[in-house]
Design a protein around this motif. Structure first.
Motif, PDB file in Angstrom:
ATOM      1  N   THR A 230      57.961  25.630  50.007  1.00 50.66           N
ATOM      2  CA  THR A 230      57.827  27.014  50.487  1.00 50.66           C
ATOM      3  C   THR A 230      57.775  27.990  49.317  1.00 50.66           C
ATOM      4  N   TYR A 231      58.673  27.799  48.347  1.00 47.82           N
ATOM      5  CA  TYR A 231      58.715  28.698  47.189  1.00 47.82           C
ATOM      6  C   TYR A 231      57.455  28.531  46.330  1.00 47.82           C
ATOM      7  N   TYR A 232      56.977  27.308  46.218  1.00 43.56           N
ATOM      8  CA  TYR A 232      55.741  27.016  45.485  1.00 43.56           C
ATOM      9  C   TYR A 232      54.565  27.782  46.089  1.00 43.56           C
ATOM     10  N   ASN A 233      54.466  27.740  47.419  1.00 42.89           N
ATOM     11  CA  ASN A 233      53.388  28.462  48.116  1.00 42.89           C
ATOM     12  C   ASN A 233      53.540  29.980  47.966  1.00 42.89           C
ATOM     13  N   THR A 234      54.790  30.439  47.987  1.00 44.72           N
ATOM     14  CA  THR A 234      55.057  31.870  47.806  1.00 44.72           C
ATOM     15  C   THR A 234      54.595  32.328  46.420  1.00 44.72           C
ATOM     16  N   LEU A 235      54.968  31.575  45.381  1.00 41.70           N
ATOM     17  CA  LEU A 235      54.589  31.931  44.013  1.00 41.70           C
ATOM     18  C   LEU A 235      53.072  31.989  43.849  1.00 41.70           C
ATOM     19  N   GLN A 236      52.380  31.045  44.486  1.00 48.46           N
ATOM     20  CA  GLN A 236      50.925  30.994  44.367  1.00 48.46           C
ATOM     21  C   GLN A 236      50.234  32.164  45.072  1.00 48.46           C
ATOM     22  N   SER A 237      50.957  32.790  46.002  1.00 45.24           N
ATOM     23  CA  SER A 237      50.358  33.924  46.719  1.00 45.24           C
ATOM     24  C   SER A 237      50.427  35.217  45.905  1.00 45.24           C
ATOM     25  N   TYR A 238      51.159  35.178  44.778  1.00 47.66           N
ATOM     26  CA  TYR A 238      51.273  36.337  43.891  1.00 47.66           C
ATOM     27  C   TYR A 238      50.400  36.121  42.655  1.00 47.66           C
ATOM     28  N   SER A 239      49.894  37.192  42.097  1.00 46.87           N
ATOM     29  CA  SER A 239      49.187  37.095  40.825  1.00 46.87           C
ATOM     30  C   SER A 239      50.216  36.956  39.702  1.00 46.87           C
ATOM     31  N   GLU A 241      50.678  38.901  37.186  1.00 43.88           N
ATOM     32  CA  GLU A 241      51.309  40.219  36.972  1.00 43.88           C
ATOM     33  C   GLU A 241      52.349  40.517  38.044  1.00 43.88           C
ATOM     34  N   GLU A 242      52.036  40.164  39.296  1.00 38.74           N
ATOM     35  CA  GLU A 242      52.978  40.420  40.401  1.00 38.74           C
ATOM     36  C   GLU A 242      54.240  39.567  40.280  1.00 38.74           C
ATOM     37  N   ARG A 243      54.084  38.368  39.734  1.00 36.60           N
ATOM     38  CA  ARG A 243      55.271  37.514  39.543  1.00 36.60           C
ATOM     39  C   ARG A 243      56.233  38.152  38.546  1.00 36.60           C
ATOM     40  N   ILE A 244      55.672  38.916  37.590  1.00 40.39           N
ATOM     41  CA  ILE A 244      56.502  39.613  36.605  1.00 40.39           C
ATOM     42  C   ILE A 244      57.104  40.886  37.215  1.00 40.39           C
ATOM     43  N   THR A 245      56.273  41.687  37.870  1.00 41.24           N
ATOM     44  CA  THR A 245      56.727  42.999  38.357  1.00 41.24           C
ATOM     45  C   THR A 245      57.508  42.921  39.670  1.00 41.24           C
ATOM     46  N   GLU A 246      57.091  42.039  40.573  1.00 41.67           N
ATOM     47  CA  GLU A 246      57.724  41.989  41.894  1.00 41.67           C
ATOM     48  C   GLU A 246      58.766  40.884  42.048  1.00 41.67           C
ATOM     49  N   LEU A 247      58.580  39.777  41.310  1.00 48.64           N
ATOM     50  CA  LEU A 247      59.541  38.673  41.405  1.00 48.64           C
ATOM     51  C   LEU A 247      60.473  38.615  40.205  1.00 48.64           C
ATOM     52  N   SER A 248      60.297  39.550  39.283  1.00 49.87           N
ATOM     53  CA  SER A 248      61.178  39.693  38.105  1.00 49.87           C
ATOM     54  C   SER A 248      61.230  38.447  37.221  1.00 49.87           C
ATOM     55  N   LEU A 249      60.106  37.754  37.104  1.00 52.49           N
ATOM     56  CA  LEU A 249      60.055  36.600  36.205  1.00 52.49           C
ATOM     57  C   LEU A 249      59.640  37.080  34.812  1.00 52.49           C
ATOM     58  N   ASN A 250      60.202  36.469  33.776  1.00 51.01           N
ATOM     59  CA  ASN A 250      59.774  36.778  32.416  1.00 51.01           C
ATOM     60  C   ASN A 250      58.314  36.381  32.235  1.00 51.01           C
TER      61      ASN A 250
END
Length: 301
Positions: A230-239, A241-250
């Motif tokens: 589920t988390y894998y599919n969620t991550l793939q749905s973000y660009s 840049e969005e993974r950095i800005t919206e999911l707070s990943l480095n």
């Protein structure tokens, strides 16, 4: 009588370079305790140089040297008594790896052991897993790196077999893993796990540690295959840049986390594992143990 000394491990990986400082606690009549004191991570990403151009660039050679000098000062400040520095797949595959290692020794005094994949797998498998595993259970230990992934089958606390595969996050990001490599890995996992009734996966590496932290699970509780998918599919749905800005990943995590999850999910699927445990240990922890037990060690000058 209680004795506490600090030991250090430097892990020069294909994605990041890490300094782990641990307290080694000795007390008469009791087992030795290894307790993490400090961890510093610098995302140099040597693999991006080596896997594409086969050489470590001048810029990253200088960054690595600066990092080693900083690590040496940190170890001195912490009063570390012994350390060991190991480099993995990027350094061992680089055409100028020997030259870079010599330059670092000349300028920083830090001696680097370039270890092969099988030694890397053995060091990782020798980490102190006893507090994380249950007797009479079988585990597939998966340590995902930037250039390679190390796999070990552990039965009743004993390491049965280990192997390193050139399937890592930085290689996958650069589309450098052929279908044949995946098929070979699938066969190896199935050959060594299919005869067991039930398998659990143990995952180590920065990416699975991050996923575990996001999950909110308490240490010792496993993540499910369903959660990871589920988390894998969620991550793939973000660009990216969005993974950095919206999911707070480095920024150095936001790209490699997806190929890392692909490796963990594949290992779980092929071993028919429904759960993955995340003890937050890895190569650096194994290096600390090898230093303590005098396998190979260096004194701080």
């Amino acid at each position: 009588m209680l004795s506490i000394k600090k030991y250090a491990a430097i892990d020069i990986g294909s994605n990041a370079v890490r300094l782990l400082i641990s307290n080694v606690i000795e007390e008469k009549g009791k087992p030795v305790v290894f307790k993490k004191n400090s961890l510093v991570r610098v995302p140099i990403r040597l693999g991006a140089d080596v896997f594409i151009k086969e050489r470590i660039s001048k810029e990253n050679t200088q960054r690595l040297l600066d990092t080693m000098l900083a690590f040496k000062l940190l170890m001195k400040s912490h009063k570390v008594v012994k350390y060991k520095a190991c480099a993995t797949s990027a350094m061992r595959e680089s055409k100028n790896g020997t030259e870079v290692v010599k330059s670092i020794l000349d300028h920083s005094g830090i001696s680097i052991d370039v270890i092969d994949g099988e030694e890397e797998a053995a060091i990782i498998a020798a980490t102190d897993l006893n507090k994380f595993i249950e007797p009479n259970k079988v585990y597939l230990y998966v340590d995902v790196g930037g250039g390679s992934t190390e796999f070990s089958v552990i039965d009743n606390g004993n390491q049965i077999v280990s192997r390193s595969f050139k399937i890592g996050t930085v290689r996958l990001l650069n589309d450098m893993v052929k279908k044949e490599a995946w098929l070979e890995l699938e066969k190896w996992i199935k050959d060594h796990t299919s005869h067991y009734g039930k398998i659990n996966v143990i995952g180590s590496g920065g990416n699975i540690n991050k996923i575990f932290k996001v999950s909110g699970k308490t240490l010792g509780k496993p993540l499910t295959y369903f959660y990871l998918t589920t988390y894998y599919n969620t991550l793939q749905s973000y660009s990216y840049e969005e993974r950095i800005t919206e999911l707070s990943l480095n920024q150095d995590r936001a790209d490699v986390i997806i190929p890392a999850m692909r490796i963990y999910l594949s290992a779980m699927k092929w071993s028919s594992a429904k759960h993955i445990y995340v003890p937050k240990i890895g190569l650096a922890d194994g290096i600390i143990k090898s230093v303590y037990y005098n396998t190979v060690s260096s004194n701080i000058q």
